[in-house]
Design a protein around this motif. Structure first.
Motif, short mmCIF file in Angstrom:
data_model
loop_
_atom_site.label_atom_id
_atom_site.label_comp_id
_atom_site.label_asym_id
_atom_site.label_seq_id
_atom_site.Cartn_x
_atom_site.Cartn_y
_atom_site.Cartn_z
N LYS A 163 0.83 -1.20 0.00
CA LYS A 163 0.00 0.00 0.00
C LYS A 163 0.86 1.26 0.00
O LYS A 163 1.90 1.32 0.66
CB LYS A 163 -0.90 -0.03 1.24
N SER A 164 0.42 2.25 -0.75
CA SER A 164 1.13 3.53 -0.80
C SER A 164 0.70 4.41 0.36
O SER A 164 -0.15 4.03 1.18
CB SER A 164 0.83 4.24 -2.12
N LYS A 165 1.28 5.59 0.41
CA LYS A 165 0.81 6.58 1.37
C LYS A 165 -0.60 7.02 0.98
O LYS A 165 -0.96 7.02 -0.18
CB LYS A 165 1.75 7.79 1.39
N VAL A 166 -1.38 7.43 1.98
CA VAL A 166 -2.77 7.84 1.75
C VAL A 166 -2.83 9.35 1.57
O VAL A 166 -2.20 10.10 2.31
CB VAL A 166 -3.66 7.42 2.94
N ILE A 167 -3.57 9.77 0.54
CA ILE A 167 -3.84 11.20 0.39
C ILE A 167 -5.34 11.43 0.64
O ILE A 167 -6.16 10.54 0.39
CB ILE A 167 -3.45 11.72 -1.01
N THR A 168 -5.66 12.59 1.17
CA THR A 168 -7.06 12.91 1.51
C THR A 168 -7.58 14.01 0.58
O THR A 168 -6.92 15.04 0.41
CB THR A 168 -7.17 13.37 2.97
N VAL A 169 -8.73 13.75 -0.01
CA VAL A 169 -9.39 14.72 -0.88
C VAL A 169 -10.70 15.15 -0.22
O VAL A 169 -11.53 14.30 0.11
CB VAL A 169 -9.66 14.12 -2.28
N ARG A 170 -10.88 16.44 -0.03
CA ARG A 170 -12.10 16.97 0.58
C ARG A 170 -13.10 17.34 -0.52
O ARG A 170 -12.75 18.04 -1.47
CB ARG A 170 -11.79 18.19 1.44
N VAL A 171 -14.32 16.86 -0.37
CA VAL A 171 -15.35 17.11 -1.38
C VAL A 171 -15.71 18.60 -1.37
O VAL A 171 -16.02 19.18 -0.31
CB VAL A 171 -16.60 16.26 -1.11
N ILE A 172 -15.64 19.19 -2.54
CA ILE A 172 -15.87 20.63 -2.67
C ILE A 172 -17.36 20.90 -2.92
O ILE A 172 -18.04 20.17 -3.63
CB ILE A 172 -15.04 21.18 -3.85
N ASP A 173 -17.84 21.99 -2.32
CA ASP A 173 -19.22 22.42 -2.53
C ASP A 173 -19.32 23.14 -3.86
O ASP A 173 -18.81 24.25 -4.02
CB ASP A 173 -19.66 23.34 -1.38
N ARG A 174 -19.97 22.51 -4.81
CA ARG A 174 -20.16 23.13 -6.12
C ARG A 174 -21.65 23.31 -6.45
O ARG A 174 -22.01 23.68 -7.56
CB ARG A 174 -19.51 22.25 -7.19
N THR A 175 -22.54 23.14 -5.47
CA THR A 175 -23.99 23.28 -5.67
C THR A 175 -24.44 24.67 -5.23
O THR A 175 -24.18 25.07 -4.08
CB THR A 175 -24.77 22.21 -4.89
N ALA A 176 -25.10 25.38 -6.11
CA ALA A 176 -25.56 26.74 -5.78
C ALA A 176 -26.72 26.68 -4.78
O ALA A 176 -27.50 25.72 -4.78
CB ALA A 176 -26.00 27.45 -7.04
N PRO A 177 -26.85 27.70 -3.93
CA PRO A 177 -27.98 27.73 -2.99
C PRO A 177 -29.32 27.80 -3.74
O PRO A 177 -29.39 28.22 -4.90
CB PRO A 177 -27.74 29.02 -2.20
N MET A 178 -30.38 27.40 -3.05
CA MET A 178 -31.72 27.48 -3.63
C MET A 178 -32.08 28.95 -3.89
O MET A 178 -31.55 29.85 -3.25
CB MET A 178 -32.74 26.86 -2.68
N VAL A 179 -33.00 29.15 -4.82
CA VAL A 179 -33.43 30.53 -5.13
C VAL A 179 -34.16 31.08 -3.90
O VAL A 179 -35.09 30.46 -3.39
CB VAL A 179 -34.36 30.55 -6.35
N PRO A 180 -33.73 32.23 -3.40
CA PRO A 180 -34.38 32.78 -2.20
C PRO A 180 -35.81 33.26 -2.48
O PRO A 180 -36.18 33.54 -3.62
CB PRO A 180 -33.46 33.94 -1.82
#
Length: 651
Positions: A559-576
């Motif tokens: 096994k190699s070293k582990v890298i961590t990827v954080r899920v990015i918020d790419r969803t726009a907010p609901m229409v106010p």
């Protein structure tokens, strides 16, 4: 009358006994003299033989020390001769005492023995013949056996005189002293010539590139910490690299014996050795002028002969077109010296006639013949020790063996792939043992660096020389792979692209033929094979802010070293949403994505903003707006995603 007859009879018996004793004594002295003459002749032959042997040894001996077997043999012969002489002297002293005592007894007897002698003449002749026969037998057997003088004395055998033995001892000692003196003189003279040759070589520990356009030169300067070294010292090599080039990832320095093409009087004396040693590094530091610098250390072995060395430095930055080299003796004029060797014999284990200036001609001129060379394994890992065993044939003792190896360059190498580093290996030994079949065997070791890449290693060359200075060399064979290096541990780098909260796959780059995995909270969410250096791994959608652990496994399941990827918020907010506004309204309220920020504009003028609470509600105080005014509202989350805009008209 009867009494007189008895008296005469007794007197006659005594007379016979005395005559017999005298006869035996005469025969003993005669035999002793005969054997002494024979022994002296034999000793003269031995002295002549030893003299001839010593003379031959003066012509053949080329070192100050004799071989253990020869020295042991000479000492043994010397002690045997000396002990034999001492024992002979002791026996002769005892014999003289016996003869003297017997003579005195005979003189005291005043009896006429003529008649008795005549009567016993026949028996005397027989005894004489028998005694002479024994003497001949002893003389004949003296060449094939070792005789103990004490045993001979006890058996009335012949004992040689001490004079001839002492002459042999004196001659042996004089010739031995003469031989050692001659050898010491020859060795001393040759050592002086060797020192003079090395002294004539001018050392230089600093080089700066001034002849070529530095715009196109990767290595700008090389310097060692000093010029003169002793065996066992550490050579430090400082190298400066051009800042306009890509930063090196690997650099190596090779020191190798200073040898001109052919024979030159200013070359070091040990022309039959071509020692090379390698140092390497992957650490580079930035200098104040912006250039890169490295420090490479090479540990000198303790069993080196006096020699001078050129220096070549190679620099690699993962691009074949920019493989930078500064060749010693061609691009730079660096020369360092190794002197004051105290761990080998005066001439480094070589005979006097091995050197070109020697006044003694060589006995033979054939160099060692290589029979075979093998490694203890066919596949090695980083940090392993490689043992290469070399078997050779030679009439003389083999004094030196060196092996040089190098990595095999890939047929098609892609720059920047980080899959290849050109490396050289070099080492030597003076520990050469003779096998039961008469051949010679040497074992040379190399250490595999931890950062070497997977690939094949080939033989660059082998060199061996015997103690007469006859050498032989075999060069590399590109078709013959000596062994292979494989990285069982997984240290290959890989990458992963950004993962959004709407993503259904993970993409990236890794080493081909590996397997890549993705986990969330210790649960596998994806797996894919790496093909042509790329991978595409399907995963379910993950919420923004989720941490994904990604790693690879190679064919050894490491096994190699582990890298961590954080899920990015790419969803726009609901229409106010917003309440209706009148010219008298001073509050705007409604709903939007929780924790987002609501913005209100009139045209391009912002009239206010407010943070949406945890329940998705907001309330913003504003100034009363004129009838017919048009307001724009939108929400923006922490990831800077903007919602769609809504428009409100003041009625």
């Amino acid at each position: 009358m009867k009494e007189k007859l008895i008296e005469f009879s007794l007197f006659g018996k005594k007379n016979v006994l005395i005559q017999c004793f005298m006869l035996i004594l005469f025969m003993f002295v005669f035999t002793n003299k005969y054997n002494a003459i024979a022994s002296e002749n034999e000793q003269n032959k031995e002295v002549d033989l030893e003299k001839q042997t010593a003379s031959n040894r003066v012509e053949r001996v080329t070192e100050n020390e004799q071989s253990p077997s020869e020295k042991s043999l000479n000492d043994s012969q010397y002690k045997q001769v000396k002990n034999s002489t001492q024992n002979a002297e002791i026996s002769n002293i005892g014999l003289k005492d016996n003869v003297s005592s017997s003579g005195e007894k005979v003189k005291q007897q005043k009896i006429d023995s003529k008649n008795i002698s005549a009567q016993n003449e026949h028996s005397t002749t027989i005894n004489t013949m028998t005694t002479n026969s024994k003497v001949k037998d002893n003389v004949g057997n003296s060449e094939s056996s070792s005789i103990n003088p004490n045993t001979l004395a006890n058996k009335n055998s012949v004992i040689p005189t001490s004079t001839s033995k002492m002459q042999a001892i004196n001659k042996y000692e004089k010739e031995n002293i003469s031989t050692n003196t001659e050898v010491e003189k020859l060795v001393k003279e040759q050592k002086q010539r060797n020192d003079s040759k090395l002294k004539n070589i001018k050392g230089n520990n600093s080089f700066k590139e001034t002849y070529r356009d530095q715009q196109y030169v990767g290595i700008l300067s090389i310097e060692t910490d000093r010029t003169n070294y002793k065996p066992g010292d550490t050579v430090k090599i400082y190298t400066e690299y051009n800042k306009n080039f890509v930063k090196p990832v690997y650099s190596e320095a090779i020191i190798y014996s200073h040898r001109s093409s052919g024979w030159f009087i200013d070359d070091p004396p040990y022309l039959f050795e071509q020692t090379s040693l390698v140092g390497r590094t992957t650490s580079f530091y930035k200098k104040p002028n912006g250039n890169w610098e490295s420090i490479i250390s090479i540990q000198l072995p303790k069993n080196m002969v006096d020699d001078a060395f050129n220096i070549t430095v190679n620099s690699w930055n993962d691009s074949q077109d920019k493989y930078t080299q500064s060749f010693g003796g061609l691009y730079n004029d660096l020369i360092i010296k190794v002197m004051n060797d105290s761990t080998t014999s005066t001439l480094g284990g070589y005979k006097v006639e091995a050197f070109d200036q020697s006044t003694i001609s060589k006995e033979e001129h054939e160099g060692p013949k290589f029979i075979k060379y093998t490694t203890d394994k066919k596949i090695y890992n980083p940090k392993d020790i490689v043992k290469i065993t070399i078997e050779m044939q030679d009439e003389n003792d083999i004094a030196y063996v060196q092996a040089k190896l190098k990595t095999l360059e890939p047929n098609d190498y892609k720059d920047g792939s980080q899959k290849y580093i050109p490396m050289n290996f070099a080492n030597f030994t003076r520990n050469v043992n003779q096998l039961s079949n008469g051949n010679w065997q040497a074992i040379i070791e190399f250490e595999i660096p931890s950062y070497i890449k997977t690939g094949d290693i080939i033989l660059d060359d082998l060199l061996s020389s015997d103690n007469l200075g006859n050498d032989n060399k075999i060069d590399y064979d590109f078709e013959k792979k000596l062994f292979r290096v494989e990285r069982t541990e997984n240290i290959e780098k890989f990458t992963a692209d950004s993962v959004a909260d709407f993503s259904k796959e993970i993409r990236g780059k890794a080493t081909s033929n590996m397997t890549i995995y993705a986990y969330v909270n210790n649960k596998q969410i994806g797996k894919a094979e790496v093909i042509d250096g790329k991978y595409f791994m399907k995963i379910p959608k993950q919420s923004a802010g989720t941490n994904i652990q990604i790693f690879t496994k190679n064919k050894y399941n490491n096994k190699s070293k582990v890298i961590t990827v954080r899920v990015i918020d790419r969803t726009a907010p609901m229409v106010p949403t917003a309440n209706k506004l009148t010219p008298k309204s001073k509050i705007i309220s409604g709903k939007s994505e929780k924790y987002s920020t609501l913005y209100v504009y009139r045209g391009t003028t912002k009239i206010g903003q407010v943070k949406v609470d945890s329940k998705g509600n907001y309330k913003l105080n504003i100034k009363a707006q004129k009838k017919g005014a048009k307001l724009t509202l939108y929400a923006m989350d922490a990831a800077k995603n903007k919602s769609k805009k809504i428009y409100i008209k003041v009625n």
